[in-house]
Design an enzyme around this catalytic site. Structure first.
Site, PDB file in Angstrom:
ATOM      1  N   SER A 144      23.790  51.446 -25.731  1.00 37.57           N
ATOM      2  CA  SER A 144      23.261  51.816 -27.049  1.00 37.57           C
ATOM      3  C   SER A 144      23.546  50.665 -27.997  1.00 37.57           C
ATOM      4  O   SER A 144      24.430  49.836 -27.739  1.00 37.57           O
ATOM      5  CB  SER A 144      23.973  53.069 -27.560  1.00 37.57           C
ATOM      6  N   TYR A 157      31.334  58.285 -29.780  1.00 36.13           N
ATOM      7  CA  TYR A 157      30.169  57.812 -29.009  1.00 36.13           C
ATOM      8  C   TYR A 157      30.202  56.290 -28.899  1.00 36.13           C
ATOM      9  O   TYR A 157      30.021  55.730 -27.810  1.00 36.13           O
ATOM     10  CB  TYR A 157      28.890  58.279 -29.714  1.00 36.13           C
TER      11      TYR A 157
HETATM   12  P1  NAI Z   1      18.278  62.979 -23.704  1.00 35.12           P
HETATM   13  O1  NAI Z   1      19.281  63.864 -24.343  1.00 35.12           O
HETATM   14  O2  NAI Z   1      16.849  63.354 -23.705  1.00 35.12           O
HETATM   15  O3  NAI Z   1      18.680  62.687 -22.197  1.00 35.12           O
HETATM   16  C1  NAI Z   1      19.991  62.580 -21.760  1.00 35.12           C
HETATM   17  C2  NAI Z   1      19.963  62.877 -20.281  1.00 35.12           C
HETATM   18  O4  NAI Z   1      21.302  62.825 -19.779  1.00 35.12           O
HETATM   19  C3  NAI Z   1      19.417  64.283 -20.014  1.00 35.12           C
HETATM   20  O5  NAI Z   1      18.634  64.277 -18.851  1.00 35.12           O
HETATM   21  C4  NAI Z   1      20.684  65.081 -19.842  1.00 35.12           C
HETATM   22  O6  NAI Z   1      20.529  66.241 -19.074  1.00 35.12           O
HETATM   23  C5  NAI Z   1      21.545  64.043 -19.112  1.00 35.12           C
HETATM   24  N1  NAI Z   1      22.946  64.398 -19.147  1.00 35.12           N
HETATM   25  C6  NAI Z   1      23.727  64.659 -20.227  1.00 35.12           C
HETATM   26  N2  NAI Z   1      24.949  65.008 -19.817  1.00 35.12           N
HETATM   27  C7  NAI Z   1      24.937  64.951 -18.461  1.00 35.12           C
HETATM   28  C8  NAI Z   1      25.889  65.219 -17.450  1.00 35.12           C
HETATM   29  N3  NAI Z   1      27.122  65.637 -17.739  1.00 35.12           N
HETATM   30  N4  NAI Z   1      25.531  65.053 -16.145  1.00 35.12           N
HETATM   31  C9  NAI Z   1      24.290  64.650 -15.840  1.00 35.12           C
HETATM   32  N5  NAI Z   1      23.330  64.409 -16.743  1.00 35.12           N
HETATM   33  C10 NAI Z   1      23.668  64.561 -18.026  1.00 35.12           C
HETATM   34  O7  NAI Z   1      18.481  61.577 -24.394  1.00 35.12           O
HETATM   35  P2  NAI Z   1      17.962  60.117 -24.036  1.00 35.12           P
HETATM   36  O8  NAI Z   1      17.660  59.477 -25.313  1.00 35.12           O
HETATM   37  O9  NAI Z   1      16.932  60.125 -22.971  1.00 35.12           O
HETATM   38  O10 NAI Z   1      19.332  59.477 -23.483  1.00 35.12           O
HETATM   39  C11 NAI Z   1      19.421  58.698 -22.310  1.00 35.12           C
HETATM   40  C12 NAI Z   1      20.500  57.652 -22.472  1.00 35.12           C
HETATM   41  O11 NAI Z   1      20.111  56.744 -23.514  1.00 35.12           O
HETATM   42  C13 NAI Z   1      21.868  58.197 -22.896  1.00 35.12           C
HETATM   43  O12 NAI Z   1      22.886  57.521 -22.200  1.00 35.12           O
HETATM   44  C14 NAI Z   1      21.940  57.869 -24.374  1.00 35.12           C
HETATM   45  O13 NAI Z   1      23.275  57.746 -24.827  1.00 35.12           O
HETATM   46  C15 NAI Z   1      21.187  56.560 -24.407  1.00 35.12           C
HETATM   47  N6  NAI Z   1      20.652  56.191 -25.721  1.00 35.12           N
HETATM   48  C16 NAI Z   1      19.816  57.043 -26.406  1.00 35.12           C
HETATM   49  C17 NAI Z   1      19.346  56.676 -27.656  1.00 35.12           C
HETATM   50  C18 NAI Z   1      18.468  57.578 -28.465  1.00 35.12           C
HETATM   51  O14 NAI Z   1      18.259  57.284 -29.657  1.00 35.12           O
HETATM   52  N7  NAI Z   1      17.902  58.637 -27.925  1.00 35.12           N
HETATM   53  C19 NAI Z   1      19.695  55.385 -28.240  1.00 35.12           C
HETATM   54  C20 NAI Z   1      20.545  54.562 -27.432  1.00 35.12           C
HETATM   55  C21 NAI Z   1      20.992  54.972 -26.214  1.00 35.12           C
END
Ligand code: NAI
Length: 261
Positions: A144, A157
């Site tokens: 991130s 975070y």
């Molecule tokens: P999202 O919330 O849509 O997806 C997160 C994914 O991780 C989901 O599929 C969720 O089920 C999974 N997840 C969460 N906890 C889990 C666990 N304990 N075991 C297995 N899976 C788990 O959000 P997004 O945006 O797709 O996030 C993906 C990655 O990108 C994350 O690591 C997030 O920190 C990172 N990120 C997101 C940003 C944003 O603005 N959305 C910005 C920068 C980084």
């Protein structure tokens, strides 16, 4: 370059059912990789796999909670059964929480570290040593912008994502002469459920409308827009390619120019 530059490669994507993880699963499959998408929601994983029918690659799914070491061990066993060996690991599963320090709890801190940092460590430990042994591999960690700088209200975070970044650099150094690269992608706000949850929290705390909340977060971004999951997926796929083998240990910013001074 061939039309399917990742043909014959096998990839594991954590948190693959939605958002950035689903976009990466689609992008790697489109580039010819066989994929194992992992996540906690079996129905969402099945829906993703169905949508990839006819893609001409193997699409497997596995339920896995990256905060649970036993669940990761079971997922790694399934990956071996389905894919044989693994060439690409995308540590995408993550969760966020925002609150001022005096409202951050030890429970929040431990959860954010368990999912974002320890999950990345354990999944990498499960797959990267075999990549080094086979002499080819890619580890891609979705970090991130908060892995590169401190930001208000996301101390836990940001600390967990900084841990991911330090881990990425160390793995990159450790495996540099074994054909394995490890890099982190560091997006700003991405158009996914995670950002929708951030907006919902702003609405709840301030009484703003959702559009006003969106405008207020976009005001903090150089390009005044959300990054799309597909942009992140494109860079992840690029990092898997042969021509990216010299990129190692990097924090690849996708924030529209946050650090241009
Ligand atoms: P999202 O919330 O849509 O997806 C997160 C994914 O991780 C989901 O599929 C969720 O089920 C999974 N997840 C969460 N906890 C889990 C666990 N304990 N075991 C297995 N899976 C788990 O959000 P997004 O945006 O797709 O996030 C993906 C990655 O990108 C994350 O690591 C997030 O920190 C990172 N990120 C997101 C940003 C944003 O603005 N959305 C910005 C920068 C980084």
């Amino acid at each position: 370059m061939t039309a399917r530059p990742l043909a014959g490669r096998r990839a594991v994507i954590t948190g693959g059912a939605r958002g950035i993880g689903a976009a990466i699963t689609r992008a790697l499959a489109a580039d010819g990789a066989d994929v194992l998408a992992c996540g906690r929601n079996e129905d969402a994983l099945r829906e993703l796999a169905d949508s990839l029918e006819g893609a001409g690659v193997e699409v497997h799914t596995a339920t896995c909670d990256v905060a649970d070491p036993d669940s990761i061990t079971m997922m790694a066993t399934l990956a071996g059964e389905h894919l044989g060996h693994v060439d690409i690991l995308v540590n995408n599963a993550g969760c966020a929480h925002s609150a001022p320090l005096h409202h951050q709890t030890l429970e929040d801190w431990n959860r954010l570290f368990a999912v974002n940092a320890t999950g990345t460590f354990l999944c990498t430990k499960a797959f990267a040593p075999a990549m080094a042994q086979q002499g080819w591999g890619r580890v891609i960690n979705i970090a991130s912008v908060a892995a590169r700088t401190g930001l208000r209200y996301v101390s836990a975070y940001s600390a967990a994502k900084h841990a991911v970044m330090g881990f990425t650099r160390s793995i990159a150094a450790e495996m540099a002469d074994r054909g394995v690269t490890a890099n982190a992608i560091c997006p700003g706000y991405v158009d996914t459920d995670m950002t929708e949850q951030t907006l919902a929290r702003i609405v709840e705390k301030t009484g703003m409308s959702r559009d006003e909340a969106l405008a207020s977060i976009l005001q903090t971004t150089p390009q005044r827009r959300l990054i799309t999951p597909e942009e992140v997926a494109h860079i992840a796929a690029m990092l898997c390619g042969e021509n990216a083998r010299g990129i190692n240990g990097q924090a690849i910013g996708m924030d529209g120019g946050e650090f241009l001074g």
